[in-house]
Design a protein around this motif. Structure first.
Motif, PDB file in Angstrom:
ATOM      1  N   LEU A 103      -1.791 -13.527  88.850  1.00 29.19           N
ATOM      2  CA  LEU A 103      -1.177 -14.744  87.966  1.00 29.19           C
ATOM      3  C   LEU A 103      -0.465 -14.354  86.786  1.00 29.19           C
ATOM      4  CD1 LEU A 103      -1.070 -18.203  88.073  1.00 29.19           C
ATOM      5  CD2 LEU A 103      -3.208 -18.134  87.098  1.00 29.19           C
ATOM      6  N   TRP A 104       0.648 -14.712  86.213  1.00 22.75           N
ATOM      7  CA  TRP A 104       1.302 -14.052  85.105  1.00 22.75           C
ATOM      8  C   TRP A 104       1.914 -15.298  84.281  1.00 22.75           C
ATOM      9  CZ3 TRP A 104       6.553 -11.343  86.007  1.00 22.75           C
ATOM     10  CH2 TRP A 104       7.033 -11.126  84.948  1.00 22.75           C
ATOM     11  N   GLN A 105       1.314 -15.240  82.978  1.00 22.24           N
ATOM     12  CA  GLN A 105       1.893 -16.172  81.985  1.00 22.24           C
ATOM     13  C   GLN A 105       3.086 -15.260  81.397  1.00 22.24           C
ATOM     14  OE1 GLN A 105       0.028 -17.053  77.842  1.00 22.24           O
ATOM     15  NE2 GLN A 105      -0.557 -18.900  79.177  1.00 22.24           N
ATOM     16  N   GLN A 106       4.134 -15.787  81.695  1.00 19.49           N
ATOM     17  CA  GLN A 106       5.413 -15.084  81.381  1.00 19.49           C
ATOM     18  C   GLN A 106       6.121 -15.394  80.220  1.00 19.49           C
ATOM     19  OE1 GLN A 106       9.024 -15.514  83.850  1.00 19.49           O
ATOM     20  NE2 GLN A 106       8.499 -13.642  84.589  1.00 19.49           N
ATOM     21  N   SER A 107       5.916 -16.720  79.634  1.00 22.45           N
ATOM     22  CA  SER A 107       6.505 -17.234  78.401  1.00 22.45           C
ATOM     23  C   SER A 107       5.499 -18.102  77.851  1.00 22.45           C
ATOM     24  CB  SER A 107       7.777 -17.813  78.912  1.00 22.45           C
ATOM     25  OG  SER A 107       8.305 -18.511  77.682  1.00 22.45           O
ATOM     26  N   ASP A 108       5.743 -18.378  76.563  1.00 25.11           N
ATOM     27  CA  ASP A 108       5.028 -19.737  75.854  1.00 25.11           C
ATOM     28  C   ASP A 108       6.096 -20.565  75.311  1.00 25.11           C
ATOM     29  OD1 ASP A 108       6.190 -17.999  73.687  1.00 25.11           O
ATOM     30  OD2 ASP A 108       4.332 -17.880  72.489  1.00 25.11           O
ATOM     31  N   ASN A 109       7.244 -20.554  75.771  1.00 19.49           N
ATOM     32  CA  ASN A 109       8.366 -21.405  75.304  1.00 19.49           C
ATOM     33  C   ASN A 109       9.139 -22.285  76.624  1.00 19.49           C
ATOM     34  OD1 ASN A 109       9.478 -22.977  73.238  1.00 19.49           O
ATOM     35  ND2 ASN A 109      11.076 -21.127  73.005  1.00 19.49           N
ATOM     36  N   TYR A 110       8.303 -22.657  77.403  1.00 21.75           N
ATOM     37  CA  TYR A 110       9.017 -23.223  78.602  1.00 21.75           C
ATOM     38  C   TYR A 110       9.140 -24.623  78.362  1.00 21.75           C
ATOM     39  CZ  TYR A 110       9.865 -24.961  83.271  1.00 21.75           C
ATOM     40  OH  TYR A 110      10.528 -25.543  84.544  1.00 21.75           O
ATOM     41  N   LYS A 111      10.420 -25.125  78.160  1.00 23.94           N
ATOM     42  CA  LYS A 111      10.650 -26.466  77.607  1.00 23.94           C
ATOM     43  C   LYS A 111      10.625 -27.473  78.908  1.00 23.94           C
ATOM     44  CE  LYS A 111      10.955 -26.038  72.996  1.00 23.94           C
ATOM     45  NZ  LYS A 111      12.386 -26.146  72.321  1.00 23.94           N
ATOM     46  N   ILE A 112       9.879 -28.766  78.449  1.00 22.33           N
ATOM     47  CA  ILE A 112      10.131 -29.627  79.779  1.00 22.33           C
ATOM     48  C   ILE A 112      10.586 -30.938  78.499  1.00 22.33           C
ATOM     49  CG2 ILE A 112       9.176 -31.469  81.224  1.00 22.33           C
ATOM     50  CD1 ILE A 112       7.456 -28.984  82.035  1.00 22.33           C
ATOM     51  N   GLY A 113      11.819 -31.412  78.525  1.00 21.31           N
ATOM     52  CA  GLY A 113      12.297 -32.148  77.466  1.00 21.31           C
ATOM     53  C   GLY A 113      12.254 -31.406  76.077  1.00 21.31           C
ATOM     54  N   ASP A 114      11.739 -32.056  75.180  1.00 21.82           N
ATOM     55  CA  ASP A 114      11.354 -31.322  73.827  1.00 21.82           C
ATOM     56  C   ASP A 114       9.832 -30.409  73.698  1.00 21.82           C
ATOM     57  OD1 ASP A 114      13.854 -32.228  72.897  1.00 21.82           O
ATOM     58  OD2 ASP A 114      13.011 -34.043  72.462  1.00 21.82           O
ATOM     59  N   THR A 115       9.183 -30.591  74.985  1.00 17.88           N
ATOM     60  CA  THR A 115       7.865 -30.121  74.621  1.00 17.88           C
ATOM     61  C   THR A 115       7.776 -28.690  75.124  1.00 17.88           C
ATOM     62  OG1 THR A 115       6.864 -32.252  75.183  1.00 17.88           O
ATOM     63  CG2 THR A 115       5.391 -30.473  75.471  1.00 17.88           C
ATOM     64  N   ALA A 116       7.400 -27.547  74.289  1.00 19.57           N
ATOM     65  CA  ALA A 116       7.106 -26.457  74.889  1.00 19.57           C
ATOM     66  C   ALA A 116       5.936 -26.042  75.670  1.00 19.57           C
ATOM     67  CB  ALA A 116       7.192 -25.439  73.534  1.00 19.57           C
ATOM     68  N   ASN A 117       5.953 -25.337  76.671  1.00 21.23           N
ATOM     69  CA  ASN A 117       4.849 -24.931  77.590  1.00 21.23           C
ATOM     70  C   ASN A 117       4.544 -23.786  77.508  1.00 21.23           C
ATOM     71  OD1 ASN A 117       3.819 -27.855  78.698  1.00 21.23           O
ATOM     72  ND2 ASN A 117       6.074 -27.740  78.632  1.00 21.23           N
ATOM     73  N   ASP A 118       3.399 -23.112  77.999  1.00 25.00           N
ATOM     74  CA  ASP A 118       3.253 -21.819  78.543  1.00 25.00           C
ATOM     75  C   ASP A 118       3.696 -21.684  79.937  1.00 25.00           C
ATOM     76  OD1 ASP A 118       2.122 -20.646  76.338  1.00 25.00           O
ATOM     77  OD2 ASP A 118       0.064 -21.345  76.892  1.00 25.00           O
ATOM     78  N   TYR A 119       4.454 -20.741  80.385  1.00 23.85           N
ATOM     79  CA  TYR A 119       5.327 -20.717  81.718  1.00 23.85           C
ATOM     80  C   TYR A 119       4.416 -19.588  82.647  1.00 23.85           C
ATOM     81  CZ  TYR A 119       8.532 -20.330  85.425  1.00 23.85           C
ATOM     82  OH  TYR A 119       9.515 -20.091  86.461  1.00 23.85           O
ATOM     83  N   ASP A 120       3.945 -20.108  83.646  1.00 25.53           N
ATOM     84  CA  ASP A 120       3.108 -19.287  84.716  1.00 25.53           C
ATOM     85  C   ASP A 120       3.715 -18.902  85.995  1.00 25.53           C
ATOM     86  OD1 ASP A 120       0.948 -18.906  82.514  1.00 25.53           O
ATOM     87  OD2 ASP A 120       0.938 -21.130  82.995  1.00 25.53           O
ATOM     88  N   LEU A 121       3.414 -17.834  86.613  1.00 20.76           N
ATOM     89  CA  LEU A 121       3.875 -17.531  87.859  1.00 20.76           C
ATOM     90  C   LEU A 121       2.589 -17.202  88.789  1.00 20.76           C
ATOM     91  CD1 LEU A 121       7.030 -15.598  87.439  1.00 20.76           C
ATOM     92  CD2 LEU A 121       7.028 -17.939  88.113  1.00 20.76           C
ATOM     93  N   PHE A 122       2.621 -17.683  89.883  1.00 19.03           N
ATOM     94  CA  PHE A 122       1.603 -17.101  91.107  1.00 19.03           C
ATOM     95  C   PHE A 122       2.280 -16.217  92.157  1.00 19.03           C
ATOM     96  CE2 PHE A 122      -0.130 -17.227  95.339  1.00 19.03           C
ATOM     97  CZ  PHE A 122      -1.657 -16.646  94.974  1.00 19.03           C
ATOM     98  N   ASN A 123       1.756 -14.979  92.246  1.00 17.10           N
ATOM     99  CA  ASN A 123       2.491 -14.044  92.967  1.00 17.10           C
ATOM    100  C   ASN A 123       2.442 -14.348  94.387  1.00 17.10           C
ATOM    101  OD1 ASN A 123       4.010 -11.857  93.822  1.00 17.10           O
ATOM    102  ND2 ASN A 123       2.214 -10.412  92.862  1.00 17.10           N
ATOM    103  N   GLY A 124       3.083 -15.380  94.950  1.00 14.34           N
ATOM    104  CA  GLY A 124       3.113 -15.836  96.436  1.00 14.34           C
ATOM    105  C   GLY A 124       3.666 -17.093  96.447  1.00 14.34           C
TER     106      GLY A 124
END
Length: 210
Positions: free
Chosen positions: A177-198
């Motif tokens: 599991l990889w937290q790749q960014s802390d600025n993934y926007k959904i509308g005006d809201t920033a989120n931490d963006y994560d990937l699972f390797n599969g």
């Protein structure tokens, strides 16, 4: 694995965002939320988020923010009180967030011993192998003990778009599991963006085996 499954992690700072997103209007498949921190703190939106994540169709997870100056037993009690006696079998295993701001004491041997105690309490309580969230620097500094390797790592690394470096006890292993960014926007809201390797089925298989 070549396919990657997308998700975000949230806390009170995302407000009621979870009510506006689901698996039909996003390409996300999982959402992890903050539950607790230390021995007294519970995220004020945890209960709402924890229930809503399921209703919105996402695979869910919950994490505890760990502090080295708080004893492991009362910290685990805080997390368990928030989550209840029965941890969902279709959720990510319990997660401990261990990062720079977790470090409040200097004795590395005590830090390692206490963190392993905390993880062991959760594993015994829920029959699940917990996950650890950290970054490369903290992982290399504090998490070299080979006993940590049994716990799947959620690695934070914002500086690369290729495979993240695996620190400490996980050196040479493949990322999960990889937290790749802390600025993934959904509308005006920033989120931490994560990937699972599969893919999504591999994510569900991972959960079933941990």
């Amino acid at each position: 694995m070549s396919t990657q499954t997308k998700g975000i992690d949230i806390s009170k700072f995302q407000g009621h965002e979870i009510n506006d997103i689901n698996t039909s209007n996003t390409d996300l498949n999982f959402v992890i939320c903050k539950a607790t921190g230390g021995i007294t703190y519970t995220d004020p939106d945890f209960s709402t988020n924890w229930n809503a994540i399921t209703k919105q169709g996402f695979v869910k997870g919950a994490y505890h923010f760990y502090y080295t100056n708080d004893a492991p037993q009362p910290q685990s009690n805080n997390f368990i009180t928030a989550l209840g006696d029965n941890f969902p079998s279709d959720a990510f295993p319990p997660i401990v967030d261990f990062e720079e701001t977790s470090i409040k004491t200097q004795d590395k041997n005590q830090i390692v011993s206490d963190l392993l105690t905390f993880l062991g309490i959760l594993e015994e309580k829920y029959g699940r192998v917990p996950m650890i969230y950290t970054d490369v620097n903290v992982g290399n500094e504090y998490l070299n003990d080979p006993r940590f390797k049994k716990y799947p790592l959620w690695i934070a690394n914002y500086t690369t778009k290729s495979a993240p470096t695996m620190p400490g006890a996980w050196t040479g292993t493949e990322w999960v599991l990889w937290q790749q960014s802390d600025n993934y926007k959904i509308g005006d809201t920033a989120n931490d963006y994560d990937l699972f390797n599969g893919d999504l089925q591999q994510l569900k298989d991972f959960i079933a085996n941990h």
